[in-house]
Design a protein around this motif. Structure first.
Motif, PDB file in Angstrom:
ATOM      1  N   PHE A 239       0.790  -1.225   0.000  1.00 38.74           N
ATOM      2  CA  PHE A 239       0.000   0.000   0.000  1.00 38.74           C
ATOM      3  C   PHE A 239       0.826   1.282   0.000  1.00 38.74           C
ATOM      4  O   PHE A 239       0.281   2.336  -0.252  1.00 38.74           O
ATOM      5  CB  PHE A 239      -0.926   0.009   1.227  1.00 38.74           C
ATOM      6  N   ALA A 240       2.093   1.227   0.342  1.00 42.79           N
ATOM      7  CA  ALA A 240       2.869   2.453   0.426  1.00 42.79           C
ATOM      8  C   ALA A 240       3.296   2.889  -0.965  1.00 42.79           C
ATOM      9  O   ALA A 240       4.268   2.399  -1.516  1.00 42.79           O
ATOM     10  CB  ALA A 240       4.093   2.247   1.322  1.00 42.79           C
ATOM     11  N   HIS A 241       2.569   3.822  -1.527  1.00 44.24           N
ATOM     12  CA  HIS A 241       2.896   4.296  -2.860  1.00 44.24           C
ATOM     13  C   HIS A 241       2.587   5.783  -2.923  1.00 44.24           C
ATOM     14  O   HIS A 241       1.442   6.199  -2.848  1.00 44.24           O
ATOM     15  CB  HIS A 241       2.081   3.556  -3.923  1.00 44.24           C
ATOM     16  N   ALA A 242       3.612   6.605  -3.020  1.00 43.44           N
ATOM     17  CA  ALA A 242       3.423   8.042  -3.109  1.00 43.44           C
ATOM     18  C   ALA A 242       3.378   8.461  -4.567  1.00 43.44           C
ATOM     19  O   ALA A 242       3.869   7.766  -5.451  1.00 43.44           O
ATOM     20  CB  ALA A 242       4.569   8.754  -2.384  1.00 43.44           C
ATOM     21  N   ARG A 243       2.785   9.645  -4.802  1.00 45.66           N
ATOM     22  CA  ARG A 243       2.733  10.137  -6.179  1.00 45.66           C
ATOM     23  C   ARG A 243       4.134  10.426  -6.689  1.00 45.66           C
ATOM     24  O   ARG A 243       4.479  10.121  -7.816  1.00 45.66           O
ATOM     25  CB  ARG A 243       1.856  11.390  -6.216  1.00 45.66           C
ATOM     26  N   HIS A 244       4.942  11.082  -5.876  1.00 46.89           N
ATOM     27  CA  HIS A 244       6.346  11.309  -6.200  1.00 46.89           C
ATOM     28  C   HIS A 244       7.181  10.913  -4.995  1.00 46.89           C
ATOM     29  O   HIS A 244       6.806  11.154  -3.849  1.00 46.89           O
ATOM     30  CB  HIS A 244       6.608  12.768  -6.572  1.00 46.89           C
ATOM     31  N   ASP A 245       8.314  10.312  -5.275  1.00 45.72           N
ATOM     32  CA  ASP A 245       9.219   9.883  -4.219  1.00 45.72           C
ATOM     33  C   ASP A 245      10.017  11.085  -3.736  1.00 45.72           C
ATOM     34  O   ASP A 245      10.625  11.788  -4.543  1.00 45.72           O
ATOM     35  CB  ASP A 245      10.155   8.803  -4.775  1.00 45.72           C
ATOM     36  N   PRO A 246      10.024  11.344  -2.419  1.00 44.08           N
ATOM     37  CA  PRO A 246      10.791  12.497  -1.940  1.00 44.08           C
ATOM     38  C   PRO A 246      12.294  12.341  -2.097  1.00 44.08           C
ATOM     39  O   PRO A 246      13.024  13.322  -1.987  1.00 44.08           O
ATOM     40  CB  PRO A 246      10.392  12.599  -0.463  1.00 44.08           C
ATOM     41  N   THR A 247      12.765  11.123  -2.335  1.00 39.53           N
ATOM     42  CA  THR A 247      14.205  10.914  -2.452  1.00 39.53           C
ATOM     43  C   THR A 247      14.697  10.920  -3.891  1.00 39.53           C
ATOM     44  O   THR A 247      15.854  11.201  -4.144  1.00 39.53           O
ATOM     45  CB  THR A 247      14.603   9.578  -1.809  1.00 39.53           C
ATOM     46  N   GLN A 248      13.835  10.604  -4.858  1.00 44.61           N
ATOM     47  CA  GLN A 248      14.294  10.566  -6.243  1.00 44.61           C
ATOM     48  C   GLN A 248      13.116  10.647  -7.197  1.00 44.61           C
ATOM     49  O   GLN A 248      11.987  10.353  -6.851  1.00 44.61           O
ATOM     50  CB  GLN A 248      15.079   9.276  -6.514  1.00 44.61           C
ATOM     51  N   SER A 249      13.386  11.078  -8.413  1.00 49.83           N
ATOM     52  CA  SER A 249      12.402  11.122  -9.484  1.00 49.83           C
ATOM     53  C   SER A 249      13.013  10.441 -10.692  1.00 49.83           C
ATOM     54  O   SER A 249      13.937  10.963 -11.324  1.00 49.83           O
ATOM     55  CB  SER A 249      12.027  12.567  -9.824  1.00 49.83           C
ATOM     56  N   ARG A 250      12.547   9.243 -10.979  1.00 50.53           N
ATOM     57  CA  ARG A 250      13.091   8.504 -12.118  1.00 50.53           C
ATOM     58  C   ARG A 250      12.529   9.066 -13.409  1.00 50.53           C
ATOM     59  O   ARG A 250      11.327   9.125 -13.609  1.00 50.53           O
ATOM     60  CB  ARG A 250      12.762   7.022 -12.007  1.00 50.53           C
ATOM     61  N   THR A 251      13.395   9.480 -14.281  1.00 43.99           N
ATOM     62  CA  THR A 251      12.979  10.025 -15.564  1.00 43.99           C
ATOM     63  C   THR A 251      12.838   8.910 -16.579  1.00 43.99           C
ATOM     64  O   THR A 251      13.406   7.824 -16.436  1.00 43.99           O
ATOM     65  CB  THR A 251      14.004  11.048 -16.069  1.00 43.99           C
ATOM     66  N   PHE A 288      21.457  15.078 -10.772  1.00 44.68           N
ATOM     67  CA  PHE A 288      21.046  14.253 -11.909  1.00 44.68           C
ATOM     68  C   PHE A 288      22.160  13.262 -12.222  1.00 44.68           C
ATOM     69  O   PHE A 288      23.320  13.638 -12.403  1.00 44.68           O
ATOM     70  CB  PHE A 288      20.774  15.147 -13.126  1.00 44.68           C
ATOM     71  N   ASN A 289      21.793  11.980 -12.299  1.00 44.28           N
ATOM     72  CA  ASN A 289      22.806  10.952 -12.564  1.00 44.28           C
ATOM     73  C   ASN A 289      22.654  10.310 -13.936  1.00 44.28           C
ATOM     74  O   ASN A 289      23.258   9.269 -14.204  1.00 44.28           O
ATOM     75  CB  ASN A 289      22.765   9.874 -11.480  1.00 44.28           C
ATOM     76  N   GLY A 290      21.843  10.903 -14.816  1.00 46.01           N
ATOM     77  CA  GLY A 290      21.665  10.369 -16.159  1.00 46.01           C
ATOM     78  C   GLY A 290      20.359   9.634 -16.350  1.00 46.01           C
ATOM     79  O   GLY A 290      19.843   9.566 -17.468  1.00 46.01           O
ATOM     80  N   SER A 291      19.801   9.084 -15.270  1.00 46.03           N
ATOM     81  CA  SER A 291      18.522   8.378 -15.375  1.00 46.03           C
ATOM     82  C   SER A 291      17.539   8.797 -14.299  1.00 46.03           C
ATOM     83  O   SER A 291      16.366   8.447 -14.364  1.00 46.03           O
ATOM     84  CB  SER A 291      18.744   6.863 -15.274  1.00 46.03           C
ATOM     85  N   ALA A 292      17.990   9.540 -13.302  1.00 47.65           N
ATOM     86  CA  ALA A 292      17.101   9.947 -12.213  1.00 47.65           C
ATOM     87  C   ALA A 292      17.620  11.223 -11.586  1.00 47.65           C
ATOM     88  O   ALA A 292      18.833  11.496 -11.571  1.00 47.65           O
ATOM     89  CB  ALA A 292      17.004   8.846 -11.165  1.00 47.65           C
ATOM     90  N   TRP A 293      16.676  12.018 -11.071  1.00 47.40           N
ATOM     91  CA  TRP A 293      17.006  13.173 -10.253  1.00 47.40           C
ATOM     92  C   TRP A 293      16.901  12.750  -8.797  1.00 47.40           C
ATOM     93  O   TRP A 293      15.928  12.124  -8.389  1.00 47.40           O
ATOM     94  CB  TRP A 293      16.053  14.327 -10.533  1.00 47.40           C
ATOM     95  N   LEU A 294      17.900  13.111  -7.992  1.00 43.80           N
ATOM     96  CA  LEU A 294      17.994  12.594  -6.633  1.00 43.80           C
ATOM     97  C   LEU A 294      18.019  13.724  -5.621  1.00 43.80           C
ATOM     98  O   LEU A 294      18.446  14.842  -5.914  1.00 43.80           O
ATOM     99  CB  LEU A 294      19.263  11.745  -6.469  1.00 43.80           C
ATOM    100  N   ALA A 295      17.543  13.387  -4.420  1.00 46.72           N
ATOM    101  CA  ALA A 295      17.645  14.273  -3.263  1.00 46.72           C
ATOM    102  C   ALA A 295      17.917  13.378  -2.065  1.00 46.72           C
ATOM    103  O   ALA A 295      17.008  12.728  -1.552  1.00 46.72           O
ATOM    104  CB  ALA A 295      16.374  15.078  -3.065  1.00 46.72           C
TER     105      ALA A 295
END
Length: 700
Positions: A239-251, A288-295
């Motif tokens: 059930f744990a599914h957020a709209r956007h992950d606070p740690t990363q955004s996979r492009t 940005f690591n080429g495939s994802a934006w990270l925090a």
């Protein structure tokens, strides 16, 4: 089968100890055991017991309605009539479980009145029709109108209430083995009174000891299994599914196929003042690591925002900020933890049901709370919750992307231009030379040192918002302008200030630091045509799907206590309970006052009660020949045959009794002729009695 003395009181005290309701448990135990010393009793009828049962049932449903429409459930007396904003919990993922647990703990109090009614009743039990709808239906069908028949079957509910107390006590928060040993003691106490007498006490105690030992081993095994299953964290995975992950955004850069296909409505927005905001941001990213934006959360700490004042549902994100606009936002928090979609420049949140609200330096507001939240966001131009530029992070560009970026910068001659001029040139470059597409066809293999982003900038020049946002952020950074990658939703579908946001409205854009204003600005390089491209995909079933989504959203609001319907339902049930309680208390008194009239009316409805034989019986009683208490009519007639005072009726009594029995009990009754015979013979017998003097017995 009655329970041993004081067993029910002990069970209530044990329930109060385990559930934390010590004071109510003591009061209920004293009230339930008082009939052993208090002689006060009520003559409750089947109708009275039915009313009490209906009262307890309605009370149960009222408690359930409140529990399942609040965020925490009725765990405290003082929270019973408070608004939803006061009833939030630490982890909404366990809301349903905690609600059911709270409801189970209340059961001994909910059904106490029914148990007390039996204890203070003159009857030995409760009519079975009261607690069984099936038996009640069958009984009413079997009873013909006017017969006044009753089943007469009763059941003692003491052990049922005893089991209910133990069940509610089992839903406890304490650790250790206190519950198990208390349960064994109470059950052993109850079994001792019902033990078989043909076996020695030592044998019975040995069997009980073996059962207790096996039960202890079994409950230990269950506890270990529960701990093992808890470590699997099944619920978190499901059930744990957020709209956007606070740690990363996979492009989806370089992915082949369609992007953002779902039309599911995830946010509902209503503008309170002014126009709706064009963008709802959830957070931003720096690396940005080429495939994802990270925090990295270890580098970006979330700071808890406190309610001001406490229990008000108000959170000040930016103190002292002037908020000139307001929107009402309703959204899901799947799993109970999610980033809130907020307009840029949000400084205050009102009416937010949450356990924890925290914000990050990258503009994300993370909430833990119920599955659905509806709140007001107050916002305006100026300061935001984003931290000041961190140049090592906000100017970083991956080495593999630098060649393509420098080529575009050289082509547009952006070096040494002002920030506003660079932004204008980039906006024109993307709008005139690029196209928006939600589908990425299979492309040629990447050339040497080529990436998905460089292929987008230099060759294909078509893609979705993630391409434009990523390219824009990195180009600005190469121009020494701090920028971040922002994610959220575009608000564009709706009218009259009310909007819906679909899952495929998820969007990405640039967050640019404005040196002159000293604030972050939202810059979107994605061509405006992307909105039309999304609108083309509207299907014929959209209206039906949206209607279903709206119904589900309203149900979810009710479920998670985001409406005031809970209070309305609860207060609506209170008058009904008051009326039932009034009838329970005063109906018996009113029934006793009119008992003689009702008895007279009911008596005429019994077949054969108008038999003339009763007149003869009364006349004989006046001559000193009454029927003894409990004596059958046949035995009484045989006794009269040997008494000289009824010698004149010796030949008629047997025939009259036979006719009376037929009239009274035979389903076919008497024929008109036989009925006339009964009437005439009784009249003749009464005449004989009046004409015959009463014999006087000689006194010895």
């Amino acid at each position: 089968m009655k329970p041993p003395p004081l067993l029910l009181g002990a069970a209530l005290l044990f329930w109060g100890w385990q559930s934390g309701f010590e004071a109510p448990a003591v009061a209920l135990a004293l009230a339930l055991e008082a009939p052993r010393w208090v002689k006060l009793r009520w003559d409750f009828s089947e109708a009275d017991f039915s009313r009490i049962w209906v009262f307890c049932t309605l009370l149960f449903f009222a408690t359930a309605i409140y529990a399942f429409t609040s965020n925490e459930g009725p765990s405290q007396f003082r929270n019973l009539f408070q608004s939803p904003n006061f009833l939030t919990q630490r982890n909404a993922g366990t809301a349903a479980t905690r609600t059911v647990v709270s409801l189970f703990r209340w059961l001994p109090m909910v059904f106490f009145l029914f148990a007390a009614a039996q204890r203070y009743s003159t009857n030995e039990g409760v009519p079975v029709e009261t607690v069984s709808l099936l038996l009640r239906w069958r009984w009413r069908r079997a009873r013909k109108p006017g017969t006044g028949a009753t089943s007469g079957q009763t059941v003692d509910i003491s052990y049922y209430y005893f089991g209910l107390c133990l069940f509610s006590a089992s839903v406890h928060a304490s650790e250790g083995t206190s519950f198990y040993w208390g349960l064994c003691g109470l059950v052993g106490w109850a079994l001792w009174a019902q033990r078989p007498r043909r076996y020695p006490v030592a044998v019975w105690l040995a069997c009980l000891g073996v059962a207790v030992g096996l039960g202890f081993i079994g409950q230990k095994g269950v506890a270990r299994l529960q701990g093992y299953l808890g470590n699997l964290n099944i619920g978190q995975g499901m059930f744990a599914h957020a709209r956007h992950d606070p740690t990363q955004s996979r492009t989806d850069l370089g992915k082949v196929g369609g992007i953002k296909a779902s039309a599911k409505i995830v946010i509902r927005l209503e503008a309170r003042e002014g126009a709706a905001p064009p963008l709802l941001r959830e957070t931003s990213y720096q690396r940005f690591n080429g495939s994802a934006w990270l925090a990295d959360l270890k580098d970006v700490d979330y700071i808890t925002v406190l309610e001001e004042p406490p229990n008000s549902g108000t959170y000040n994100l930016l103190r002292g900020k002037t908020n000139s606009l307001r929107v009402n936002i309703g959204c899901y928090l799947e799993g109970g933890v999610a980033l809130l979609p907020l307009p840029s420049g949000s400084g205050r949140l009102e009416g937010l049901s949450a356990s924890i609200v925290s914000r990050s330096p990258l503009g994300g507001v993370l909430e833990e709370g119920p599955g659905v939240v509806v709140f007001d966001a107050l916002y305006g131009p100026g300061a935001t919750i984003d931290s000041l530029p961190d140049r090592p992070h906000d100017l970083a560009v991956p080495p593999r992307e630098q060649r393509a970026l420098d080529q575009v910068i050289g082509q547009l001659d952006l070096k040494d231009k002002s920030q506003s001029a660079a932004l204008g040139a980039l906006n024109k470059f993307f709008s005139e030379n690029f196209s928006y597409s939600t589908y990425e066809p299979r492309a040629e293999r990447f050339k040497e040192d080529e990436t998905a982003l460089s292929q987008f900038l230099l060759r294909t020049r078509r893609g979705h918002c993630e391409y434009f946002a990523t390219a824009g952020v990195l180009l600005l950074r190469r121009l020494d302008i701090p920028a971040r990658y922002a994610v959220g939703y575009s608000v564009h579908e709706g009218s009259a200030g009310k909007f819906v946001v679909r899952q495929r409205d998820a969007h990405a854009w640039c967050l640019v630091w404005d040196e002159k204003r000293g604030a972050w600005r939202d810059i979107d390089f994605t061509p405006p045509a992307w909105l039309q491209a999304e609108a083309v995909r509207r299907g014929w079933f959209r209206s039906l799907s949206d209607l279903w989504s709206r119904a589900g959203f309203e149900l979810a609001k009710f479920r998670w206590g985001q409406t005031r319907l809970r209070q309305y339902l609860l207060w609506g049930v209170v008058p009904i309970l008051a009326v039932l309680l009034f009838q329970i208390i005063f109906y018996s008194r009113r029934r006793r006052r009119s008992g003689e009239i009702l008895s007279a009316r009911t008596a005429m409805n019994w077949p054969g009660l108008d038999s003339e034989f009763y007149r003869l019986e009364k006349a004989l009683a006046a001559r000193g020949l009454p029927r003894l208490p409990g004596e059958p009519l046949s035995a009484w007639v045989d006794r009269l045959a040997a008494d000289p005072r009824a010698s004149d009726l010796e030949d008629d009594l047997a025939e009259l009794l036979l006719l009376h029995y037929r009239y009274r009990f035979d389903p076919l009754g008497l024929s008109p002729d036989d009925r006339a015979v009964l009437r005439s013979k009784v009249t003749a017998s009464l005449g004989k009695l009046r004409s015959t003097p009463v014999p006087v017995r000689a006194h010895r």
